[in-house]
Design a protein around this motif. Structure first.
Motif, PDB file in Angstrom:
ATOM      1  N   VAL A 279     -22.829 -16.818  35.239  1.00  0.00           N
ATOM      2  CA  VAL A 279     -23.747 -17.950  35.365  1.00  0.00           C
ATOM      3  C   VAL A 279     -23.593 -18.488  36.788  1.00  0.00           C
ATOM      4  N   SER A 281     -25.371 -20.363  38.832  1.00  0.00           N
ATOM      5  CA  SER A 281     -26.350 -21.397  39.153  1.00  0.00           C
ATOM      6  C   SER A 281     -25.990 -22.194  40.403  1.00  0.00           C
ATOM      7  N   GLU A 284     -27.063 -27.417  37.856  1.00  0.00           N
ATOM      8  CA  GLU A 284     -27.179 -27.444  36.402  1.00  0.00           C
ATOM      9  C   GLU A 284     -26.865 -28.852  35.910  1.00  0.00           C
ATOM     10  N   VAL A 290     -23.631 -21.236  29.056  1.00  0.00           N
ATOM     11  CA  VAL A 290     -22.179 -21.166  29.278  1.00  0.00           C
ATOM     12  C   VAL A 290     -21.447 -21.355  27.956  1.00  0.00           C
ATOM     13  N   ALA A 294     -19.321 -18.357  25.945  1.00  0.00           N
ATOM     14  CA  ALA A 294     -17.911 -18.601  25.642  1.00  0.00           C
ATOM     15  C   ALA A 294     -17.658 -18.583  24.141  1.00  0.00           C
ATOM     16  N   VAL A 300     -16.394 -15.495  31.005  1.00  0.00           N
ATOM     17  CA  VAL A 300     -17.512 -16.100  31.729  1.00  0.00           C
ATOM     18  C   VAL A 300     -17.096 -16.401  33.163  1.00  0.00           C
ATOM     19  N   ALA A 302     -18.588 -18.571  36.294  1.00  0.00           N
ATOM     20  CA  ALA A 302     -19.597 -19.601  36.524  1.00  0.00           C
ATOM     21  C   ALA A 302     -19.270 -20.392  37.779  1.00  0.00           C
ATOM     22  N   ILE A 308     -20.531 -28.060  34.178  1.00  0.00           N
ATOM     23  CA  ILE A 308     -19.897 -26.817  33.725  1.00  0.00           C
ATOM     24  C   ILE A 308     -18.385 -26.966  33.636  1.00  0.00           C
ATOM     25  N   ILE A 311     -17.307 -27.985  30.281  1.00  0.00           N
ATOM     26  CA  ILE A 311     -17.309 -26.900  29.297  1.00  0.00           C
ATOM     27  C   ILE A 311     -16.075 -26.017  29.488  1.00  0.00           C
ATOM     28  N   PHE A 312     -15.726 -25.737  30.738  1.00  0.00           N
ATOM     29  CA  PHE A 312     -14.592 -24.857  31.030  1.00  0.00           C
ATOM     30  C   PHE A 312     -13.259 -25.503  30.670  1.00  0.00           C
ATOM     31  N   LEU A 319     -13.599 -21.890  38.179  1.00  0.00           N
ATOM     32  CA  LEU A 319     -14.982 -21.991  38.653  1.00  0.00           C
ATOM     33  C   LEU A 319     -15.038 -21.715  40.150  1.00  0.00           C
ATOM     34  N   ARG A 349     -10.509 -21.197  26.703  1.00  0.00           N
ATOM     35  CA  ARG A 349     -11.807 -21.886  26.790  1.00  0.00           C
ATOM     36  C   ARG A 349     -12.415 -22.046  25.403  1.00  0.00           C
TER      37      ARG A 349
END
Length: 376
Positions: A279, A281, A284, A290, A294, A300, A302, A308, A311-312, A319, A349
């Protein structure tokens, strides 16, 4: 409010597809199972077969109906008529809650509340107005409208802490109640996906446009080889305005035999065609893809944009900076060189996402805000 204490809720949104629609659909289904009566107000202008299919699937959960009103992307005559139509609809349906999603949905919901003191108005930006830069006339206009309408808002619900910070920086700290409630996934989306025997090394799912980082991605791929010396392969699912330019870049890089463009397809069906999701991007908010990758138990890669990092969670240090083909290629090379390490990161994750990113948690928290407001 109905005699049984259930709420009558009207969700208002313009976007017919994408993450915003997905959020509203999940929220609608959950609230209906809790005994609430739900209606939707959607755009009558942007309608196609895909939109109609999605809306038809929601009809059984929308006991107050799905209502189509003109919601132009740019300001137009519909913006003068639609708020009055929403007001009349809310009065006829005797709703307790108006919830506007996105810039246009939030605009209509809050204007429709004028003169209706008992209705409670909630607003989720979903990016929307946050995408307008403050140094341009359009940004100053929309941000000014936001500040004015804040007094008509019971609460602003942000899908990420990033969105909350950005809103405060551009528009000002909310003077109404605000809350961060992350988007969530359905239980079946946490079922693991096993890559196909002939799966590519990497898979991308998203709109084919510059903002999604598609050009740094193919530039990076051209630099990446597997530990056995073979060139890495990529499956790209999606469509969009950048497709022709992307195809030209792929030809120029001489990697057409390493990139498979498969068009728009459901994310989970495409995940099986790759061993690691990418991902890349450039910007975002809180991308579903994402979370979906996961939850499907794919490693993943990203970029550090938007929410993000939320999320991670414990793996946020992995990242990478956006718009850098070199850093992206390095990250892709690390996954190929150390697949066990990538799987270990994936498992950490996954624990984080299971704990904080479920539809039940998301919709339950929003329902709690609704109920708290109607008791006041």
């Amino acid at each position: 409010m109905s005699a049984a204490g259930d709420l009558r809720i009207l969700q208002i949104l313009r976007a017919p597809v994408g993450g915003l629609f997905r959020h509203v659909a999940d929220l609608t289904r959950y609230l209906a199972t809790q005994g609430h009566e739900i209606g939707l107000v959607v755009d009558s202008v942007a309608s196609d077969t895909q939109t109609e299919t999605l809306l038809t699937a929601l009809e059984q959960h929308a006991s107050l109906g799905i209502h189509r009103l003109p919601m132009p992307r740019q300001f137009g005559s519909g913006d003068l008529r639609t708020p009055f139509a929403v007001t009349a609809l809310a009065r006829r349906l005797k709703v307790d809650i108006l919830h506007g999603h996105g810039a246009k949905g939030g605009f209509y919901a809050r204007l429709a509340s004028y003169g209706r003191h008992k209705v409670k108005v909630f607003y989720t930006p979903h990016g929307g107005v946050l995408h307008f830069p403050a140094n341009k006339p359009s940004g100053r206009l929309f941000h000014g409208i936001e500040r004015h309408l804040m007094r008509r808002t019971e609460a602003i619900i942000f899908e990420s802490a990033y969105a909350q910070r950005t809103y405060s920086a551009l528009i000002g700290a909310p003077t109404c109640h605000s809350a961060v409630i992350h988007n969530g996934l359905r239980p079946e989306e946490f079922e693991p996906i096993t890559p196909q025997a002939d799966a590519a090394d990497f898979v991308f799912v998203g709109e084919l446009r510059n903002l999604k980082g598609i050009f740094p991605l193919v530039d990076a791929l051209a630099q990446v080889t597997r530990p056995d010396g073979q060139p890495a392969r990529l499956v790209m699912a999606g469509d969009g305005p950048g497709r022709s330019a992307l195809e030209a870049r792929i030809r120029a890089l001489n990697i057409a035999d390493r990139v498979d463009l498969v068009g728009s397809q459901p994310a989970r069906s495409v995940f099986a065609r790759g061993r690691c999701a990418v991902v890349p991007s450039l910007a975002e908010s809180l991308p579903y893809v994402v979370m979906e990758a996961a939850a499907a138990q794919l490693p993943v890669i990203a970029t550090r944009v938007g929410g993000i990092a939320e999320i991670f969670g414990p793996t946020a240090d992995r990242l990478i900076e956006p718009n850098s083909a070199k850093r992206l290629a390095d990250a892709m090379g690390r996954v190929l060189a150390d697949p066990d390490g990538a799987r270990s990161e994936m498992r950490a994750r996954l624990v984080h996402i299971k704990a904080g990113f479920s539809v039940k948690r998301m919709a339950g928290a929003i329902e709690g805000l609704y109920r708290g407001a109607t008791r006041r």
